[in-house]
Design a protein around this motif. Structure first.
Motif, PDB file in Angstrom:
ATOM      1  N   ASP A   1       0.217  -1.235  -0.103  1.00 53.93           N
ATOM      2  CA  ASP A   1      -0.003  -0.397   0.326  1.00 53.93           C
ATOM      3  C   ASP A   1       0.967   1.391   0.151  1.00 53.93           C
ATOM      4  O   ASP A   1       0.272   2.421  -0.078  1.00 53.93           O
ATOM      5  CB  ASP A   1      -0.863   0.412   1.352  1.00 53.93           C
ATOM      6  N   GLN A   2       1.433   1.136  -0.137  1.00 52.58           N
ATOM      7  CA  GLN A   2       3.301   2.212  -0.136  1.00 52.58           C
ATOM      8  C   GLN A   2       2.861   3.062  -1.363  1.00 52.58           C
ATOM      9  O   GLN A   2       2.843   2.411  -2.577  1.00 52.58           O
ATOM     10  CB  GLN A   2       4.593   1.955  -0.197  1.00 52.58           C
ATOM     11  N   PRO A   3       2.677   3.998  -1.291  1.00 51.96           N
ATOM     12  CA  PRO A   3       2.383   5.308  -2.852  1.00 51.96           C
ATOM     13  C   PRO A   3       3.099   5.078  -3.706  1.00 51.96           C
ATOM     14  O   PRO A   3       2.978   4.614  -4.984  1.00 51.96           O
ATOM     15  CB  PRO A   3       2.194   6.414  -1.706  1.00 51.96           C
ATOM     16  N   SER A   4       4.930   4.801  -3.667  1.00 44.25           N
ATOM     17  CA  SER A   4       5.840   4.794  -4.330  1.00 44.25           C
ATOM     18  C   SER A   4       5.236   3.136  -5.088  1.00 44.25           C
ATOM     19  O   SER A   4       5.906   3.211  -6.432  1.00 44.25           O
ATOM     20  CB  SER A   4       7.238   4.981  -3.528  1.00 44.25           C
ATOM     21  N   VAL A   5       5.638   1.995  -4.619  1.00 42.24           N
ATOM     22  CA  VAL A   5       5.145   1.037  -5.103  1.00 42.24           C
ATOM     23  C   VAL A   5       3.775   1.247  -5.961  1.00 42.24           C
ATOM     24  O   VAL A   5       3.797   0.247  -6.862  1.00 42.24           O
ATOM     25  CB  VAL A   5       5.033   0.505  -3.577  1.00 42.24           C
ATOM     26  N   LYS A   6       2.432   1.482  -5.531  1.00 43.67           N
ATOM     27  CA  LYS A   6       1.851   1.750  -6.144  1.00 43.67           C
ATOM     28  C   LYS A   6       1.656   2.234  -7.728  1.00 43.67           C
ATOM     29  O   LYS A   6       1.871   1.899  -8.675  1.00 43.67           O
ATOM     30  CB  LYS A   6       0.378   2.244  -5.245  1.00 43.67           C
ATOM     31  N   ALA A   7       2.454   3.672  -7.234  1.00 43.41           N
ATOM     32  CA  ALA A   7       2.943   4.442  -8.525  1.00 43.41           C
ATOM     33  C   ALA A   7       3.166   4.049  -9.732  1.00 43.41           C
ATOM     34  O   ALA A   7       3.733   3.952 -10.333  1.00 43.41           O
ATOM     35  CB  ALA A   7       3.582   5.928  -8.272  1.00 43.41           C
TER      36      ALA A   7
END
Length: 114
Positions: free
Chosen positions: A37-43
């Protein structure tokens, strides 16, 4: 160095010092659901679900290398390799091992496969 890091009263105080010193830093998370759920992982699409031979979704880490004009990384329609599926090809093609050497490794249980 460790004493200096541990002398900070909190994580926020430590990161404020690192920021003030203009040092690059990043929090390291243990691999698992919290990472997904980390923003960078998703992006960046770092985690991709692929399907194994039994039809189960299997989380896989995407290749970090991205090129603007060529396809790279893992496609979600890719099939995951079984453990040891490519043992023989890797040993033969990359290490120039002969069949006798590969058989000896397999017989000694040094190679694991499903």
């Amino acid at each position: 160095m460790e004493k200096h890091i541990l002398s900070h009263e909190s994580f926020d105080a430590l990161t404020a010092t690192l920021d003030r010193l203009n040092l690059a830093w990043g929090e390291v998370f243990p691999f698992g659901p919290a990472v997904y759920d980390q923003p960078s992982v998703k992006a960046l699409g770092t985690i991709v679900d692929v399907t194994d031979d039994e039809g189960n979704a299997r989380r896989t880490v995407q290749s970090p290398y991205r090129f603007s004009k060529s396809k790279s990384g893992i496609d979600s329609s890719a099939r995951t390799a079984k453990r040891g599926e490519h043992n023989v090809a890797a040993l033969r093609d990359w290490l120039n091992m002969g069949e006798d050497e590969i058989s000896a490794l397999a017989d000694s249980k040094a190679l694991i496969s499903d």
